[in-house]
Design a protein around this motif. Structure first.
Motif, mmCIF file in Angstrom:
data_model
loop_
_atom_site.group_PDB
_atom_site.id
_atom_site.type_symbol
_atom_site.label_atom_id
_atom_site.label_comp_id
_atom_site.label_asym_id
_atom_site.label_seq_id
_atom_site.Cartn_x
_atom_site.Cartn_y
_atom_site.Cartn_z
ATOM 1 N N TYR A 171 16.481 -25.912 5.196
ATOM 2 C CA TYR A 171 15.125 -25.533 4.800
ATOM 3 C C TYR A 171 14.790 -24.149 5.342
ATOM 4 N N TYR A 172 13.767 -23.547 4.727
ATOM 5 C CA TYR A 172 13.221 -22.268 5.179
ATOM 6 C C TYR A 172 11.907 -22.568 5.899
ATOM 7 N N ASN A 176 9.264 -17.788 8.275
ATOM 8 C CA ASN A 176 10.584 -17.387 8.760
ATOM 9 C C ASN A 176 11.548 -17.451 7.587
ATOM 10 N N SER A 177 12.149 -16.335 7.261
ATOM 11 C CA SER A 177 13.052 -16.295 6.113
ATOM 12 C C SER A 177 14.450 -16.800 6.455
ATOM 13 N N VAL A 178 14.684 -17.137 7.721
ATOM 14 C CA VAL A 178 16.008 -17.610 8.130
ATOM 15 C C VAL A 178 16.203 -19.053 7.672
ATOM 16 N N PHE A 179 17.332 -19.306 7.035
ATOM 17 C CA PHE A 179 17.650 -20.655 6.560
ATOM 18 C C PHE A 179 18.200 -21.491 7.719
ATOM 19 N N ARG A 180 17.672 -22.691 7.880
ATOM 20 C CA ARG A 180 18.099 -23.577 8.961
ATOM 21 C C ARG A 180 18.812 -24.789 8.377
ATOM 22 N N THR A 206 12.237 -29.827 -2.095
ATOM 23 C CA THR A 206 12.060 -29.244 -0.765
ATOM 24 C C THR A 206 12.463 -30.263 0.280
ATOM 25 N N PRO A 215 7.765 -26.665 3.751
ATOM 26 C CA PRO A 215 8.053 -25.226 3.601
ATOM 27 C C PRO A 215 7.463 -24.670 2.311
ATOM 28 N N THR A 217 8.834 -22.260 0.625
ATOM 29 C CA THR A 217 9.960 -21.970 -0.265
ATOM 30 C C THR A 217 10.788 -23.236 -0.466
#
Length: 659
Positions: A171-172, A176-180, A206, A215, A217
């Motif tokens: 998820y994003y 925070n644009s970092v994907f986890r 999602t 999220p 996104t």
């Protein structure tokens, strides 16, 4: 009477309107009236368990009433759903099949396979317009048949299991644009949101950890009109399936759904507790045990623990820590096999002994093989290959679960096959023999498994020990190729490395004995011997037989040259067989026994022959030498003395009694 008719008409007119705006929410399922089948149950705490670490089980749970998904013009309505799920595996790096949220034309999906296809299908009929289903898969198996991207992904499926779009689970985080990354089968609760906009024809999925906000996104987005896919009324629910190894449970904690609107948010505080969650009372409120009492207890058992550790001591080097999920404790295997008692012995051969066992914690029935310990040089590479082979997943392969090293021996752990090895049904006057239909099904199953090893997995796997004694039969007498102790891996498109020539007399490829390189054609040669022994009910080499019958391939060839190849079939079959299938198997066995690898078919061609998709070409232009190991073209024989001698010299030093 007229009043009743009017009332009925009014009800029928009102019902679709109600269905168009249907909404429901379950913060736990204690009072839910879901339609369940398979292994699905609702626990006393309100937890919906689709499966619970059972072997080859499936579970379905559906909202009991059909829902109106289309307007009068046939356009699909908007809908929204959210749910909280967990998937937990007993191994941190190994999971069975995953689960789906599905919209289907029927509830229950009777007949779906318990071991694959996520509990959705009887067989893979991808992109069939008659399927009429939409699903979001939470998949923990990489199935190359459907183009899966990895072992931990989310996908949107429409009328088939080849996802229209899929991404690794994660998820994003908002802001925070970092994907986890997220691991679907970690046992941690996660929340999923699935939304379809009927106006823009857009689907979004999602995923997020349980206590994270939704999220902004989505993980997946897909522009797709569901109007042709969904019928006027459909059912919504969940499906899951486990594989042949019961490693994973699938649970749903809460579920919210709404037509033509946003699904109401779940009250996370009201969701049922998972069985392994501890209350604050247990973790905080219980008084601390007196340090004096604890110290006394430690001193009392220290001596006992030291003795136990010595008894179950095993080798463990630093580099092996990365293979933890595939390494078994010697103590667990010792207990499982009751101390490796002879009573639990399943079989033995030149390479080791195999014991039946029941793992003490998971209660999984396994077969434990105690084999020779390779020299320390190369052991790291060998264990790395064992860990890789543990990820193989095919219905015609026996899963290799892991390994253990201790005091000069190596122990390999496999799933247990209740009907034992195929050779017990073929040779030495068995109490129970297999009919031709059962044998032909086993042959095609082993061919399918070898095709997966050679072409369909992420690496090329050369088994190097294909034979009847290494083909095991499950509870339904399906053939499953096992014993990967000699298997070697290399990348697609690369050259195989030179290895020690190991195997069993009668199955050894002459080219392999000369070059030392084990290729996929090495397995094809052994598969040829396997075809003949299944069709004839005889071993490839029979030292006590008359001279002209010692080498099976020679004996079958002599029948073929005289035009009586069907006289070579196993007499135990009687007359209950399909002539064309038997003749195909025996001729294909001869063709695979060609001493030159370029003349042999590959496993994909072999499977096409066996399935009748391609006709086997005439093999009358090929002849076999007196040695039985070399084919030659019709214009003349090739001198087989050298090749036969090389093969015999190599094989003579090897155990021939199986592994």
């Amino acid at each position: 009477m007229a009043f009743k008719i009017a009332l009925l008409v009014t009800y029928c007119l009102v019902l679709p309107i109600i269905s168009e705006d249907l909404g429901f929410k379950y913060n736990g399922f204690k009072l839910a009236n879901l339609s369940l089948d398979g292994k699905a149950v609702i626990t006393s705490s309100g937890l919906l368990k689709l499966t619970n670490m059972v072997k080859q089980g499936q579970g379905h749970a559906f909202y009991p009433s059909p829902i109106n998904f289309k307007d009068s013009n046939g356009s699909a309505y908007s809908f929204s759903t959210s749910f909280v799920f967990t998937m937990e595996s007993i191994y941190p790096d190994l999971s069975a099949e995953g689960m789906t949220f599905v919209i289907a034309s029927t509830k229950g999906l009777q007949g779906a396979l318990p071991a694959e296809y996520l509990g959705l299908f009887i067989e893979p009929n991808n992109e069939n317009f008659r399927n009429h289903f939409f699903a979001v898969e939470l998949d923990t198996i990489k199935n190359n048949q459907f183009g899966d991207i990895n072992f931990n992904h989310v996908g949107i499926d429409i009328n088939g299991l080849e996802s229209k779009v899929s991404k690794p689970a994660g998820y994003y985080a908002n802001g925070n644009s970092v994907f986890r990354d997220l691991t679907l089968f970690s046992g941690k609760p996660m929340q999923v949101w699935v939304e379809y906009d009927g106006l823009s024809k857009k689907i979004s999925v999602t995923l997020a950890p349980l206590k994270a906000n939704k999220p902004n996104t989505p993980l997946l987005s897909l522009s797709y009109d569901l109007s042709p896919i969904l019928k006027q009324t459909m059912y919504v629910g969940f499906t899951s399936a486990t594989g042949p190894v019961p490693t994973t449970s699938h649970c749903v904690l809460g579920w919210s759904f709404r037509m033509n609107g946003i699904a109401e948010g779940l009250d996370l505080s009201q969701l049922p507790k998972l069985p392994n969650e501890k209350s604050k009372f247990l973790t905080i409120g219980v008084p601390t045990i007196s340090s004096v009492i604890l110290l006394t207890a430690i001193l009392a058992v220290t001596y006992f623990v030291i003795r136990v550790k010595k008894k179950y001591a095993e080798e463990l080097e630093d580099w092996e820590l990365e293979y933890g999920p595939h390494r078994f404790k010697y103590k667990d295997l010792y207990i499982a096999t009751k101390g490796f008692r002879d009573k639990e012995l399943l079989g033995s051969g030149g390479f080791g002994r195999v014991y039946r066992g029941l793992l003490p914690t998971s209660k999984i029935q396994v077969a434990v093989k105690r084999v020779w310990h390779e020299p320390r040089q190369g052991m790291r590479e060998f264990v790395a290959e064992i860990a890789s082979l543990g990820r193989l997943r095919h219905r015609n392969l026996v899963p290799l679960l892991g390994y253990c090293r201790r005091k000069g021996e190596l122990l390999l752990v496999y799933e247990y096959m209740p009907n034992g090895s195929l050779d017990n049904f073929l040779f030495d006057q068995p109490n129970i023999s297999l009919n031709w239909d059962q044998r032909f099904r086993v042959i095609k199953g082993v061919a399918s498994g070898l095709l997966y090893l050679h072409e369909e997995w992420e690496q090329v796997v050369v088994h190097r020990d294909v034979k009847a004694s290494n083909v095991l039969l499950d509870g339904e007498l399906n053939g499953r190729l096992g014993d990967f102790g000699l298997a070697r891996l290399y990348d697609h498109g690369s050259e195989p490395r030179t290895t020690h020539v190991l195997g069993t007399l009668g199955y050894l490829d002459p080219e392999h004995t000369r070059s030392g390189k084990a290729t996929t054609s090495t397995d094809v040669y052994a598969f040829g011997a396997f075809l003949l022994e299944v069709g004839c009910g005889r071993r490839p080499i029979e030292p006590r037989a008359p001279t002209e019958e010692i080498v099976l391939v020679d004996w079958v060839f002599s029948h073929w040259t005289r035009g009586v190849i069907l006289q070579a079939i196993d007499p135990k079959l009687g007359y209950d067989y399909v002539k064309e299938e038997v003749e195909l198997v025996l001729k294909l066995g001869l063709l695979c026994s060609h001493s030159e690898s370029v003349a042999r078919p590959n496993m994909r061609q072999i499977l096409l022959y066996l399935e009748g998709s391609t006709a086997l070409s005439d093999i009358s232009s090929l002849r076999i030498s007196a040695g039985g190991l070399t084919f030659a073209h019709a214009e003349g024989f090739v001198d087989s003395n050298n090749s036969e001698g090389n093969c015999s010299n190599v094989a003579a030093s090897l155990p021939s009694g199986g592994r």
